[in-house]
Design a protein around this motif. Structure first.
Motif, short mmCIF file in Angstrom:
data_model
loop_
_atom_site.label_atom_id
_atom_site.label_comp_id
_atom_site.label_asym_id
_atom_site.label_seq_id
_atom_site.Cartn_x
_atom_site.Cartn_y
_atom_site.Cartn_z
N VAL A 136 0.89 -1.40 -0.02
CA VAL A 136 -0.14 0.14 0.07
C VAL A 136 0.85 1.35 0.19
CG1 VAL A 136 -1.73 1.27 1.11
CG2 VAL A 136 -1.97 -1.13 1.17
N GLU A 137 1.89 1.42 1.05
CA GLU A 137 2.58 2.54 1.07
C GLU A 137 3.25 2.64 -0.29
OE1 GLU A 137 4.66 2.40 4.70
OE2 GLU A 137 2.93 2.79 6.01
N PRO A 138 4.20 1.85 -0.71
CA PRO A 138 4.85 2.20 -2.05
C PRO A 138 3.99 1.97 -3.32
CG PRO A 138 5.34 -0.27 -1.20
CD PRO A 138 4.25 0.37 -0.27
N GLU A 139 2.80 1.89 -2.97
CA GLU A 139 1.80 2.04 -4.17
C GLU A 139 1.91 0.74 -5.31
OE1 GLU A 139 1.88 6.08 -5.55
OE2 GLU A 139 0.68 7.04 -3.83
N LYS A 140 2.10 -0.11 -4.83
CA LYS A 140 2.14 -1.42 -5.65
C LYS A 140 0.98 -2.11 -5.82
CE LYS A 140 7.08 -2.40 -4.41
NZ LYS A 140 7.96 -3.34 -3.82
N ILE A 141 0.13 -1.88 -4.86
CA ILE A 141 -1.20 -2.50 -4.80
C ILE A 141 -2.23 -1.52 -5.91
CG2 ILE A 141 -2.38 -1.14 -3.00
CD1 ILE A 141 -3.53 -3.84 -2.04
N CYS A 142 -3.08 -2.16 -6.55
CA CYS A 142 -3.86 -1.36 -7.38
C CYS A 142 -4.87 -1.06 -6.64
CB CYS A 142 -4.45 -2.37 -8.63
SG CYS A 142 -5.81 -1.47 -9.78
N PRO A 143 -5.08 0.24 -6.33
CA PRO A 143 -6.28 0.85 -5.58
C PRO A 143 -7.83 0.71 -6.15
CG PRO A 143 -5.33 2.71 -6.67
CD PRO A 143 -4.38 1.38 -7.22
N ARG A 233 -0.68 4.37 -14.60
CA ARG A 233 -1.60 3.94 -13.24
C ARG A 233 -2.66 4.94 -12.91
NH1 ARG A 233 3.20 0.46 -10.15
NH2 ARG A 233 3.71 -0.66 -12.01
N GLU A 234 -2.00 6.34 -12.89
CA GLU A 234 -2.60 7.59 -12.37
C GLU A 234 -4.02 7.73 -13.30
OE1 GLU A 234 -2.11 12.19 -11.76
OE2 GLU A 234 -0.24 11.05 -12.34
N ALA A 235 -3.67 7.31 -14.65
CA ALA A 235 -4.77 7.69 -15.61
C ALA A 235 -5.87 6.76 -15.27
CB ALA A 235 -4.19 7.62 -16.84
N LEU A 236 -5.64 5.45 -15.11
CA LEU A 236 -6.26 4.17 -14.75
C LEU A 236 -7.20 4.49 -13.49
CD1 LEU A 236 -3.97 1.50 -16.02
CD2 LEU A 236 -6.16 2.01 -17.09
N VAL A 237 -6.61 4.94 -12.51
CA VAL A 237 -7.49 5.33 -11.16
C VAL A 237 -8.27 6.37 -11.73
CG1 VAL A 237 -7.30 6.27 -9.04
CG2 VAL A 237 -5.81 4.54 -9.91
N VAL A 238 -8.02 7.45 -12.46
CA VAL A 238 -8.93 8.28 -12.84
C VAL A 238 -10.13 8.07 -13.37
CG1 VAL A 238 -9.20 10.86 -14.07
CG2 VAL A 238 -7.33 10.33 -12.58
N LEU A 239 -9.74 7.25 -14.50
CA LEU A 239 -10.71 6.79 -15.45
C LEU A 239 -11.67 5.91 -14.94
CD1 LEU A 239 -11.79 6.28 -18.30
CD2 LEU A 239 -10.12 4.23 -18.55
N PHE A 240 -11.36 4.90 -14.06
CA PHE A 240 -12.23 3.71 -13.60
C PHE A 240 -13.20 4.51 -12.19
CE2 PHE A 240 -9.92 1.43 -16.66
CZ PHE A 240 -11.12 0.60 -17.18
N THR A 241 -12.44 5.13 -11.52
CA THR A 241 -13.03 6.01 -10.52
C THR A 241 -14.16 6.59 -11.09
OG1 THR A 241 -11.14 6.03 -9.08
CG2 THR A 241 -12.88 7.58 -8.62
N GLU A 242 -14.21 7.46 -11.99
CA GLU A 242 -14.97 8.10 -12.81
C GLU A 242 -16.16 7.30 -13.23
OE1 GLU A 242 -17.20 11.59 -14.35
OE2 GLU A 242 -16.00 11.04 -12.56
N ILE A 243 -15.80 6.33 -13.98
CA ILE A 243 -16.66 4.92 -14.38
C ILE A 243 -17.69 4.44 -13.40
CG2 ILE A 243 -17.08 2.81 -15.56
CD1 ILE A 243 -14.49 3.45 -17.29
N ARG A 244 -16.92 4.12 -12.13
CA ARG A 244 -17.84 3.77 -11.09
C ARG A 244 -18.88 4.79 -10.49
NH1 ARG A 244 -12.98 0.17 -8.20
NH2 ARG A 244 -12.98 -1.52 -9.38
#
Length: 250
Positions: A136-143, A233-244
């Motif tokens: 989590v802290e090194p941001e290896k997990i997919c949030p 990874r930053e773009a994917l989080v933005v994209l799927f957070t908005e889709i959800r």
């Protein structure tokens, strides 16, 4: 694409370069991206990622510390999980996969909906600490996904299916493995070896079963695919957070 996504993507391109998230944008284009036949059930295939069902857990420098620490911590993780299952089974819940919900597939979540599940820290302190510090802290997990103890009860089976996308990858620590259990990914069958990790791309069709006489438990961690970049990874989080959010699932 919504204005929120367009603005966020423009900012990422400004900071990281015009082509920095081109693969994410290609993934969003109309029409199916090239894929392996056994990925046909996956909704999102990001181009340019290695198309291999199985991966060596130690082959990626980014992920090896997670694997090493989980495996070396296995005795404590197993003891704590066994105690939690024996005394606090109510903390486990039916696992809610996007395709199904099964009462014979139980879960204890350590990370979910983009955050650590603090209530689980006292039940599985070693696993909780390792996931927090190493993933989590090194941001290896997919949030966008999770980490949980996955317990298949005797006789349980998970039907063949593909998960939603290929830009995260699934790590299994074999915590408590009775005889008669196995997993098949893209037609290749393997068994878990207690205390060791398996790593696979779950956009490929996969299934699992427990034909044993007691529960089978693995610790599952959804990690970023090592072939993805930080801007992606930053773009994917933005994209799927908005889709959800648009789907009412935030």
């Amino acid at each position: 694409m919504t204005a929120e996504i367009e603005n966020a993507f423009a900012e990422i391109r400004r900071r990281s370069g015009p082509a920095s998230i081109a693969r994410v944008e290609r993934m969003m284009e109309t029409g199916n991206q090239p894929r392996h036949p056994l990925q046909r059930g996956a909704k999102w295939i990001m181009p340019g990622l290695s198309q291999r069902p199985w991966h060596d857990p130690y082959e990626y420098a980014e992920l090896a510390p997670v694997v090493e620490t989980l495996e070396s911590s296995h005795p404590s993780i197993k003891d704590e999980l066994s105690e939690a299952w024996a005394t606090r089974q109510g903390a486990f819940s039916d696992y809610e996969h996007y395709l199904t919900r099964q009462k014979d597939w139980q879960a204890l979540y350590l990370f979910r909906r983009g955050r650590l599940v603090d209530e689980s820290a006292s039940l599985a302190p070693t696993a909780f600490r390792v996931i927090e510090e190493m993933a989590v802290e090194p941001e290896k997990i997919c949030p966008l996904l999770e980490c949980h103890f996955s317990t298949l009860l005797p006789g349980a089976a998970i039907d063949p299916h593909c998960d939603l996308w290929n830009f995260s990858i699934n790590l299994h620590l074999a915590v408590d493995i009775p005889d008669g259990c196995g997993i098949t990914v893209a037609g290749e069958h393997r068994s878990w070896q207690e205390g060791k990790c398996l790593l696979f791309d779950y956009s490929f069709e996969h299934e699992a079963y427990n034909s044993g006489t007691r529960p089978r438990t693995c610790l599952l961690v959804d990690l970023w695919h090592p072939d993805t970049t930080l801007p992606e990874r930053e773009a994917l989080v933005v994209l799927f957070t908005e889709i959800r959010r648009l789907m009412g699932d935030d």
